[in-house]
Design a protein around this motif. Sequence first.
Motif, PDB file in Angstrom:
ATOM      1  N   VAL A   9       0.813  -1.207   0.000  1.00  0.00           N
ATOM      2  CA  VAL A   9       0.000   0.000   0.000  1.00  0.00           C
ATOM      3  C   VAL A   9       0.852   1.265   0.000  1.00  0.00           C
ATOM      4  O   VAL A   9       0.441   2.300  -0.556  1.00  0.00           O
ATOM      5  CB  VAL A   9      -0.982  -0.002   1.188  1.00  0.00           C
ATOM      6  CG1 VAL A   9      -0.249   0.151   2.516  1.00  0.00           C
ATOM      7  CG2 VAL A   9      -2.024   1.103   1.027  1.00  0.00           C
ATOM      8  N   GLU A  10       2.046   1.226   0.582  1.00  0.00           N
ATOM      9  CA  GLU A  10       2.883   2.417   0.585  1.00  0.00           C
ATOM     10  C   GLU A  10       3.421   2.715  -0.815  1.00  0.00           C
ATOM     11  O   GLU A  10       3.530   3.876  -1.220  1.00  0.00           O
ATOM     12  CB  GLU A  10       4.023   2.275   1.590  1.00  0.00           C
ATOM     13  CG  GLU A  10       3.553   2.233   3.043  1.00  0.00           C
ATOM     14  CD  GLU A  10       2.716   3.439   3.455  1.00  0.00           C
ATOM     15  OE1 GLU A  10       2.913   4.528   2.865  1.00  0.00           O
ATOM     16  OE2 GLU A  10       1.874   3.304   4.359  1.00  0.00           O
ATOM     17  N   PHE A  12       1.787   1.890  -3.546  1.00  0.00           N
ATOM     18  CA  PHE A  12       0.585   2.390  -4.222  1.00  0.00           C
ATOM     19  C   PHE A  12       0.336   3.843  -3.851  1.00  0.00           C
ATOM     20  O   PHE A  12       0.051   4.679  -4.715  1.00  0.00           O
ATOM     21  CB  PHE A  12      -0.606   1.516  -3.834  1.00  0.00           C
ATOM     22  CG  PHE A  12      -1.939   2.011  -4.322  1.00  0.00           C
ATOM     23  CD1 PHE A  12      -2.302   1.852  -5.654  1.00  0.00           C
ATOM     24  CD2 PHE A  12      -2.836   2.623  -3.458  1.00  0.00           C
ATOM     25  CE1 PHE A  12      -3.534   2.301  -6.116  1.00  0.00           C
ATOM     26  CE2 PHE A  12      -4.065   3.074  -3.899  1.00  0.00           C
ATOM     27  CZ  PHE A  12      -4.423   2.913  -5.236  1.00  0.00           C
ATOM     28  N   TRP A  13       0.435   4.154  -2.571  1.00  0.00           N
ATOM     29  CA  TRP A  13       0.155   5.510  -2.109  1.00  0.00           C
ATOM     30  C   TRP A  13       1.147   6.508  -2.704  1.00  0.00           C
ATOM     31  O   TRP A  13       0.761   7.605  -3.126  1.00  0.00           O
ATOM     32  CB  TRP A  13       0.196   5.559  -0.591  1.00  0.00           C
ATOM     33  CG  TRP A  13      -0.269   6.863  -0.030  1.00  0.00           C
ATOM     34  CD1 TRP A  13       0.510   7.888   0.441  1.00  0.00           C
ATOM     35  CD2 TRP A  13      -1.621   7.308   0.113  1.00  0.00           C
ATOM     36  NE1 TRP A  13      -0.274   8.937   0.866  1.00  0.00           N
ATOM     37  CE2 TRP A  13      -1.578   8.605   0.686  1.00  0.00           C
ATOM     38  CE3 TRP A  13      -2.854   6.734  -0.168  1.00  0.00           C
ATOM     39  CZ2 TRP A  13      -2.737   9.333   0.962  1.00  0.00           C
ATOM     40  CZ3 TRP A  13      -4.010   7.458   0.114  1.00  0.00           C
ATOM     41  CH2 TRP A  13      -3.934   8.740   0.667  1.00  0.00           C
ATOM     42  N   GLU A  30     -11.948   3.913  -2.960  1.00  0.00           N
ATOM     43  CA  GLU A  30     -10.542   3.559  -3.124  1.00  0.00           C
ATOM     44  C   GLU A  30      -9.675   4.255  -2.071  1.00  0.00           C
ATOM     45  O   GLU A  30      -8.732   3.648  -1.537  1.00  0.00           O
ATOM     46  CB  GLU A  30     -10.062   3.963  -4.531  1.00  0.00           C
ATOM     47  CG  GLU A  30     -10.770   3.232  -5.662  1.00  0.00           C
ATOM     48  CD  GLU A  30     -11.952   4.019  -6.219  1.00  0.00           C
ATOM     49  OE1 GLU A  30     -12.172   3.952  -7.436  1.00  0.00           O
ATOM     50  OE2 GLU A  30     -12.652   4.694  -5.419  1.00  0.00           O
ATOM     51  N   ALA A  34      -7.387   2.329   0.801  1.00  0.00           N
ATOM     52  CA  ALA A  34      -5.946   2.576   0.936  1.00  0.00           C
ATOM     53  C   ALA A  34      -5.611   3.061   2.340  1.00  0.00           C
ATOM     54  O   ALA A  34      -4.613   2.618   2.949  1.00  0.00           O
ATOM     55  CB  ALA A  34      -5.494   3.601  -0.103  1.00  0.00           C
ATOM     56  N   ASP A  35      -6.427   3.950   2.882  1.00  0.00           N
ATOM     57  CA  ASP A  35      -6.187   4.453   4.232  1.00  0.00           C
ATOM     58  C   ASP A  35      -6.294   3.340   5.268  1.00  0.00           C
ATOM     59  O   ASP A  35      -5.486   3.269   6.206  1.00  0.00           O
ATOM     60  CB  ASP A  35      -7.188   5.565   4.550  1.00  0.00           C
ATOM     61  CG  ASP A  35      -7.044   6.085   5.974  1.00  0.00           C
ATOM     62  OD1 ASP A  35      -6.016   6.702   6.275  1.00  0.00           O
ATOM     63  OD2 ASP A  35      -7.960   5.851   6.786  1.00  0.00           O
ATOM     64  N   ARG A  38      -3.212   1.298   5.185  1.00  0.00           N
ATOM     65  CA  ARG A  38      -2.073   2.027   5.760  1.00  0.00           C
ATOM     66  C   ARG A  38      -2.145   2.058   7.279  1.00  0.00           C
ATOM     67  O   ARG A  38      -1.113   1.982   7.960  1.00  0.00           O
ATOM     68  CB  ARG A  38      -2.034   3.459   5.215  1.00  0.00           C
ATOM     69  CG  ARG A  38      -1.796   3.561   3.721  1.00  0.00           C
ATOM     70  CD  ARG A  38      -1.607   5.004   3.296  1.00  0.00           C
ATOM     71  NE  ARG A  38      -0.259   5.467   3.598  1.00  0.00           N
ATOM     72  CZ  ARG A  38       0.085   6.746   3.705  1.00  0.00           C
ATOM     73  NH1 ARG A  38      -0.836   7.687   3.587  1.00  0.00           N
ATOM     74  NH2 ARG A  38       1.326   7.086   3.966  1.00  0.00           N
ATOM     75  N   LEU A  51      -3.496  -3.711  -5.676  1.00  0.00           N
ATOM     76  CA  LEU A  51      -3.574  -2.253  -5.782  1.00  0.00           C
ATOM     77  C   LEU A  51      -2.893  -1.855  -7.084  1.00  0.00           C
ATOM     78  O   LEU A  51      -1.734  -2.197  -7.310  1.00  0.00           O
ATOM     79  CB  LEU A  51      -2.873  -1.592  -4.595  1.00  0.00           C
ATOM     80  CG  LEU A  51      -3.311  -2.096  -3.204  1.00  0.00           C
ATOM     81  CD1 LEU A  51      -2.351  -1.598  -2.140  1.00  0.00           C
ATOM     82  CD2 LEU A  51      -4.733  -1.661  -2.902  1.00  0.00           C
ATOM     83  N   TRP A  53      -2.480   1.131 -10.486  1.00  0.00           N
ATOM     84  CA  TRP A  53      -2.683   2.464 -11.028  1.00  0.00           C
ATOM     85  C   TRP A  53      -2.233   2.499 -12.477  1.00  0.00           C
ATOM     86  O   TRP A  53      -1.326   1.771 -12.888  1.00  0.00           O
ATOM     87  CB  TRP A  53      -1.933   3.515 -10.208  1.00  0.00           C
ATOM     88  CG  TRP A  53      -0.436   3.419 -10.237  1.00  0.00           C
ATOM     89  CD1 TRP A  53       0.425   4.127 -11.025  1.00  0.00           C
ATOM     90  CD2 TRP A  53       0.390   2.533  -9.445  1.00  0.00           C
ATOM     91  NE1 TRP A  53       1.719   3.755 -10.775  1.00  0.00           N
ATOM     92  CE2 TRP A  53       1.734   2.787  -9.807  1.00  0.00           C
ATOM     93  CE3 TRP A  53       0.111   1.575  -8.462  1.00  0.00           C
ATOM     94  CZ2 TRP A  53       2.795   2.089  -9.229  1.00  0.00           C
ATOM     95  CZ3 TRP A  53       1.168   0.891  -7.888  1.00  0.00           C
ATOM     96  CH2 TRP A  53       2.496   1.148  -8.263  1.00  0.00           C
ATOM     97  N   VAL A  65      -8.583  -1.097  -7.045  1.00  0.00           N
ATOM     98  CA  VAL A  65      -8.225  -1.771  -5.799  1.00  0.00           C
ATOM     99  C   VAL A  65      -9.110  -2.996  -5.631  1.00  0.00           C
ATOM    100  O   VAL A  65     -10.308  -2.970  -5.923  1.00  0.00           O
ATOM    101  CB  VAL A  65      -8.357  -0.837  -4.579  1.00  0.00           C
ATOM    102  CG1 VAL A  65      -7.401   0.332  -4.688  1.00  0.00           C
ATOM    103  CG2 VAL A  65      -9.775  -0.334  -4.405  1.00  0.00           C
ATOM    104  N   THR A  67      -9.675  -5.973  -2.688  1.00  0.00           N
ATOM    105  CA  THR A  67      -9.378  -6.577  -1.399  1.00  0.00           C
ATOM    106  C   THR A  67     -10.004  -7.967  -1.323  1.00  0.00           C
ATOM    107  O   THR A  67     -10.982  -8.256  -2.021  1.00  0.00           O
ATOM    108  CB  THR A  67      -9.935  -5.715  -0.257  1.00  0.00           C
ATOM    109  OG1 THR A  67     -11.351  -5.550  -0.431  1.00  0.00           O
ATOM    110  CG2 THR A  67      -9.263  -4.353  -0.241  1.00  0.00           C
TER     111      THR A  67
END
Length: 280
Positions: A9-10, A12-13, A30, A34-35, A38, A51, A53, A65, A67
């Motif tokens: 996720v980091e 992706f972020w 989305e 993501a939050d 994180r 994840l 983009w 995304v 899950t």
Amino acid sequence: MGWRVTDDVEEFWAAAAGFLAAHRVACTIELTIADTLRRRGPEAYGGPSTLAWWDDGVGASAVLVHTPRHRPVVSAMPPGAAVAWAAQWPCPHRVLGPATTVAELAAAWDATWTPVLTERLHRLAGLRLPADPTPTRLAGDADRDLLWVWLGEFHHQATPQDPPPQRAALDVAIDESRVVVAVPDGGPVAYASTSPVVLGTARIGPVYTRPEHRGRGHGAAVTAAAAQRAQARGADEVLLFTDLDNPTSNALYARLGFVGLVDLVDADLVPTAPTARKNV
């Protein structure tokens, strides 16, 4: 140019945060996912998440995304992105996103698509409090088991097509003071939950009133209280989804000051020819 995929996720972020910030309302789901990853770690949804983009050479211009247990959630996509994704990944059983994107993906997979649920995303333009609101308070430890039962009832009534909810998510929301209950006579009769504030946005949901207590303004009271608490925590955009087939809830939220923005389609996908597909 092309899709970049990770379960980190980091990563992706770092790549998609700019796009998500620029589209923080339309991409509320989305952004929340993501939050959550994180804050609560990669196992927040029960296992690794996909994840992705779309990298147009300058930065991200679309996201996807997925899950565990849930269907993929997709943003609007620029030309060519849907075809490129379909070339990489088998057709899933379901997908959630803007109707145009769902249609593009279905065509790229040579699949038919059928809406299971069409939801409208609303934003709060200006809160109009109920004239005589039901008393409300924050949910506490004594409410946990009751609200867990109510969440199951809400799931059965409103979203039976989705995987069952997770108790941990409810407990975290209570711990973080994000759940409000209506208490007209001292005992809870309705509740509303909100997401954490992310990039200045928060989303209300679910909102649930026990059947025997409906029609008395309790849903309006908890929704208004939840919106006020989200604003107090720093949300300048307060959002919620409604089922377009539920005129009662749509009218309720309009009275409170919510304005519809965009529709998302939760759709079943069926390939027209036998193909490999993911069990999602």
